[in-house]
Design a protein around this motif. Structure first.
Motif, PDB file in Angstrom:
ATOM      1  N   PHE A 390      30.029  28.423 126.071  1.00 41.96           N
ATOM      2  CA  PHE A 390      30.488  29.245 127.201  1.00 41.96           C
ATOM      3  C   PHE A 390      29.325  29.516 128.153  1.00 41.96           C
ATOM      4  O   PHE A 390      29.491  29.477 129.385  1.00 41.96           O
ATOM      5  N   LEU A 391      28.145  29.784 127.595  1.00 44.12           N
ATOM      6  CA  LEU A 391      26.980  30.061 128.426  1.00 44.12           C
ATOM      7  C   LEU A 391      26.529  28.819 129.190  1.00 44.12           C
ATOM      8  O   LEU A 391      26.243  28.884 130.402  1.00 44.12           O
ATOM      9  N   VAL A 406      19.596  37.076 129.878  1.00 42.26           N
ATOM     10  CA  VAL A 406      21.047  36.977 129.907  1.00 42.26           C
ATOM     11  C   VAL A 406      21.707  38.274 129.444  1.00 42.26           C
ATOM     12  O   VAL A 406      22.774  38.643 129.921  1.00 42.26           O
ATOM     13  N   GLN A 407      21.067  38.995 128.508  1.00 45.37           N
ATOM     14  CA  GLN A 407      21.681  40.221 128.004  1.00 45.37           C
ATOM     15  C   GLN A 407      21.837  41.285 129.079  1.00 45.37           C
ATOM     16  O   GLN A 407      22.651  42.195 128.947  1.00 45.37           O
ATOM     17  N   ALA A 410      25.074  39.620 131.103  1.00 42.47           N
ATOM     18  CA  ALA A 410      26.256  39.329 130.273  1.00 42.47           C
ATOM     19  C   ALA A 410      26.040  39.924 128.884  1.00 42.47           C
ATOM     20  O   ALA A 410      25.824  39.199 127.911  1.00 42.47           O
ATOM     21  N   PRO A 411      26.086  41.252 128.772  1.00 40.94           N
ATOM     22  CA  PRO A 411      25.728  41.903 127.493  1.00 40.94           C
ATOM     23  C   PRO A 411      26.663  41.563 126.335  1.00 40.94           C
ATOM     24  O   PRO A 411      26.209  41.462 125.200  1.00 40.94           O
ATOM     25  N   VAL A 412      27.960  41.411 126.593  1.00 46.66           N
ATOM     26  CA  VAL A 412      28.886  41.095 125.503  1.00 46.66           C
ATOM     27  C   VAL A 412      28.627  39.685 124.987  1.00 46.66           C
ATOM     28  O   VAL A 412      28.600  39.442 123.767  1.00 46.66           O
ATOM     29  N   LEU A 413      28.424  38.743 125.891  1.00 41.10           N
ATOM     30  CA  LEU A 413      28.096  37.382 125.483  1.00 41.10           C
ATOM     31  C   LEU A 413      26.812  37.373 124.659  1.00 41.10           C
ATOM     32  O   LEU A 413      26.752  36.740 123.583  1.00 41.10           O
ATOM     33  N   ALA A 414      25.784  38.072 125.133  1.00 38.49           N
ATOM     34  CA  ALA A 414      24.515  38.107 124.409  1.00 38.49           C
ATOM     35  C   ALA A 414      24.674  38.780 123.051  1.00 38.49           C
ATOM     36  O   ALA A 414      24.103  38.335 122.052  1.00 38.49           O
ATOM     37  N   GLY A 415      25.461  39.854 122.994  1.00 35.18           N
ATOM     38  CA  GLY A 415      25.651  40.576 121.733  1.00 35.18           C
ATOM     39  C   GLY A 415      26.377  39.748 120.691  1.00 35.18           C
ATOM     40  O   GLY A 415      25.979  39.721 119.520  1.00 35.18           O
ATOM     41  N   THR A 416      27.423  39.071 121.102  1.00 35.90           N
ATOM     42  CA  THR A 416      28.156  38.227 120.145  1.00 35.90           C
ATOM     43  C   THR A 416      27.319  37.020 119.727  1.00 35.90           C
ATOM     44  O   THR A 416      27.385  36.584 118.572  1.00 35.90           O
ATOM     45  N   PHE A 417      26.526  36.498 120.651  1.00 34.94           N
ATOM     46  CA  PHE A 417      25.608  35.404 120.316  1.00 34.94           C
ATOM     47  C   PHE A 417      24.607  35.862 119.265  1.00 34.94           C
ATOM     48  O   PHE A 417      24.283  35.127 118.322  1.00 34.94           O
ATOM     49  N   PHE A 418      24.133  37.092 119.385  1.00 35.26           N
ATOM     50  CA  PHE A 418      23.167  37.645 118.442  1.00 35.26           C
ATOM     51  C   PHE A 418      23.785  37.782 117.048  1.00 35.26           C
ATOM     52  O   PHE A 418      23.169  37.421 116.037  1.00 35.26           O
ATOM     53  N   GLN A 470      15.331  35.474 121.663  1.00 30.43           N
ATOM     54  CA  GLN A 470      14.309  36.064 122.516  1.00 30.43           C
ATOM     55  C   GLN A 470      14.121  35.268 123.799  1.00 30.43           C
ATOM     56  O   GLN A 470      14.029  35.834 124.897  1.00 30.43           O
ATOM     57  N   ARG A 471      14.075  33.947 123.678  1.00 28.01           N
ATOM     58  CA  ARG A 471      13.840  33.108 124.853  1.00 28.01           C
ATOM     59  C   ARG A 471      15.020  33.106 125.821  1.00 28.01           C
ATOM     60  O   ARG A 471      14.828  33.071 127.037  1.00 28.01           O
ATOM     61  N   MET A 472      16.243  33.156 125.284  1.00 28.60           N
ATOM     62  CA  MET A 472      17.413  33.013 126.144  1.00 28.60           C
ATOM     63  C   MET A 472      17.961  34.344 126.662  1.00 28.60           C
ATOM     64  O   MET A 472      18.423  34.420 127.800  1.00 28.60           O
ATOM     65  N   MET A 473      17.925  35.368 125.832  1.00 27.75           N
ATOM     66  CA  MET A 473      18.671  36.574 126.145  1.00 27.75           C
ATOM     67  C   MET A 473      17.822  37.757 126.601  1.00 27.75           C
ATOM     68  O   MET A 473      18.323  38.645 127.294  1.00 27.75           O
TER      69      MET A 473
END
Length: 549
Positions: A390-391, A406-407, A410-418, A470-473
């Motif tokens: 999706f990202l 990104v967090q 798009a905090p929800v995307l980053a949170g679910t990715f985490f 860390q690098r992406m979000m």
């Protein structure tokens, strides 16, 4: 309803559905998607009915259907399900609707051989949606019948046949690009996938024929024919009635094992997987890694161990060595990746190593953990790969260095990715932890050195997952990421069930283990294996005398 052919309905539904989708008018794209989604949900309902009616403490194989297919060859349409196959059926039936929903708009973002040729815009090019979802349903049908087959020839036919729709999903549909070199890479990845797996299947075919010849010689079938009935051959193998020497049985084991090791994949037969994963759409890549590749590890557990118990024991140290190498190798290469999708693909190589390690430890904890790991890996890989997809579809690049911050946008995307990333590194409280713990505990009781080395992958997993996040979000928002938007309702409908399953099975895996444990016990009993007796080191004699003083 006790004689209702539930297992036939289970796989016929998506098979017929794929044809129904293809015959829809070319302009009915939305209807094609909706029909495919509805059919996959119907298959899920059937799978749930089978699970509810299944009796974990009952017969080893339930819902058995037995009909003549090719009587002159001793091949029949024989299907049935045990607890191990059942949980994989549920995984497949649950993931496919989510993958169809996740790839709902893929035809807007992918290039297809159907629509990129000289006749683009003609009737063929307008049927991209129909072809895409029909191929997905056909893969589902073939995987499902592979899990429930109790006839060796029937299993082999669909084990090989599923390669064809998967090949077209990889080579025919992928990220749209004007770069001709990228298109050629996608085509090469699809051909590599097909050739590797076809070669493995060819070796397995020789083993299947050899096994059939032995059953015919021993009169296990009707008249002069042999038999492909799995239960009959297993009974003969474990009672010594096959009448073949160790050299022949070892060779037949290697034929089956080679094909499954390519499909799984096991190091060093893994090289097709990263290329195929990044060439396909995220939904197709998940279908391949989380569903299709499980047929390989399932085949090891059912066919290699139960048909050739002695040969499995002979080659177990070698397979375990390769599995441990794959665990460490996949994790190390994941650390060094600059492509987010390729990184996740390499983590799957490491995870498949854990599954194979648990299978060939031949302990109840190891095999229970391996089977549970198949389920949990399917869920966690689907979550991480789809969220990353999706990202990437928003940003248009797979290069990790292009992301950052990104967090913040798009905090929800980053949170679910985490959360999905933490599941990948087997954090306690999330589903993969339980299965990985069982695999390592079961392996340690018989192969201590292998278990200790494999544990080192946990540190590497923490490194590649946390560094990736860390690098992406985190950090400042990099240029080009300002307009990234958060998960939309359709994407949330895909991600939320996956995250919920990771949390639920991490806290309460009992519902799945209730199906797996009896089946694993029956498997170990069939192959004549018992768990090693726990050993407690005794105190030195001098120490005991010292305490008395």
């Amino acid at each position: 309803m006790s004689n209702f052919p539930w297992l036939t309905v289970l796989w016929v539904l998506p098979a017929v559905g794929s044809v129904a989708v293809l015959v829809l008018p070319a302009a009915q794209r939305t209807l094609a998607r909706c029909l495919a989604l509805g059919i996959s949900l119907a298959a899920l309902v059937v799978a749930i009915v089978v699970a509810v009616r299944f009796e974990p403490g009952g017969a080893q194989y339930q819902f058995v259907e037995d009909h003549e297919w090719i009587p002159s060859f001793g091949a029949g349409y024989t299907v049935g399900v045990d607890g191990i196959a059942l949980v994989l059926v549920l995984l497949t039936a649950a993931l496919v609707p989510l993958l169809i929903l996740a790839g709902w708009n893929d035809e807007r973002e992918v290039g297809s051989v159907v629509s990129s040729g000289p006749r683009a815009g003609a009737s063929g090019g307008r049927r991209v949606v129909h072809t895409y979802v029909a191929l997905s349903l056909m893969v589902e049908a073939m995987v499902l019948i592979s899990f429930v087959s109790l006839d060796i020839l029937l299993f082999y036919v669909f084990f090989e046949a599923m390669l064809i729709p998967m090949y077209f999903l990889i080579g025919g549909f992928g990220p749209r690009s004007a770069d001709e070199q990228l298109r050629r890479q996608r085509s090469r990845a699809a051909v590599k996938f097909l050739l590797y797996n076809l070669f493995g299947g060819l070796i397995m075919l020789a083993a299947v024929i050899g096994l059939y010849v032995i059953t015919a010689r021993e009169g296990l079938g009707d008249g002069s024919a042999g038999t492909f009935d799995f239960r009959t051959v297993v009974a003969a193998a474990n009672s010594g009635q096959l009448g073949a020497g160790p050299t022949v049985l070892n060779a037949l084991f290697l034929g089956f094992m080679f094909a499954f090791a390519v499909k799984a994949p096991l190091w060093p037969l893994h090289t097709w997987l990263p290329d195929a994963a990044v060439a396909a759409t995220p939904s197709s890549a998940v279908l391949m890694m989380a569903v299709v590749d499980k047929v390989g590890t399932f085949g090891m557990l059912r066919y290699c161990l139960m048909l050739f118990p002695d040969a499995s024991g002979t080659y177990a140290p070698l397979v375990i060595t390769l599995a441990v190498i794959g665990i460490i190798y996949g994790a190390l290469l994941a650390v060094g990746q600059t492509d987010v999708m390729r990184l996740i693909a390499y983590t799957s190589i490491s995870h498949f190593g854990f599954i194979i390690l648990g299978i060939f430890a031949m302990t109840s904890q190891g095999q229970t953990g391996a089977t549970l790991y198949m389920v949990n890996h399917g869920i966690s890989t689907a979550a991480l790969f789809l969220i990353a997809g999706f990202l990437v579809s928003r940003r248009g690049t797979r290069v990790i260095a292009e992301y950052g911050g990104v967090q913040k946008v798009a905090p929800v995307l980053a949170g679910t990715f985490f959360i999905a990333g933490l599941a990948t590194l087997s954090l306690p409280g999330l589903a993969p932890f339980v299965s990985e713990f069982l695999v390592l505990a079961g392996t340690f009781s018989r192969y201590q050195v292998a278990a200790v080395i494999a544990t080192g992958a946990l540190v590497l997993a923490a490194l590649y997952v946390l560094w990736l996040y860390q690098r992406m979000m985190t950090g400042p928002v990099k240029e080009g990421n300002e307009r990234l938007y958060d998960l939309v309702p359709r994407e949330l409908a895909v991600v939320v069930p996956l995250i919920a399953a990771l949390l639920f099975l991490g806290i309460y895996p009992k519902p799945v283990l209730d199906f797996i444990n009896p089946a694993v016990g029956q498997t170990l009993t069939t192959i004549g294996r018992q768990d090693p007796a726990p050993s407690i080191p005794s105190l030195p004699e001098a120490g005991a005398e010292g305490r008395h003083k």
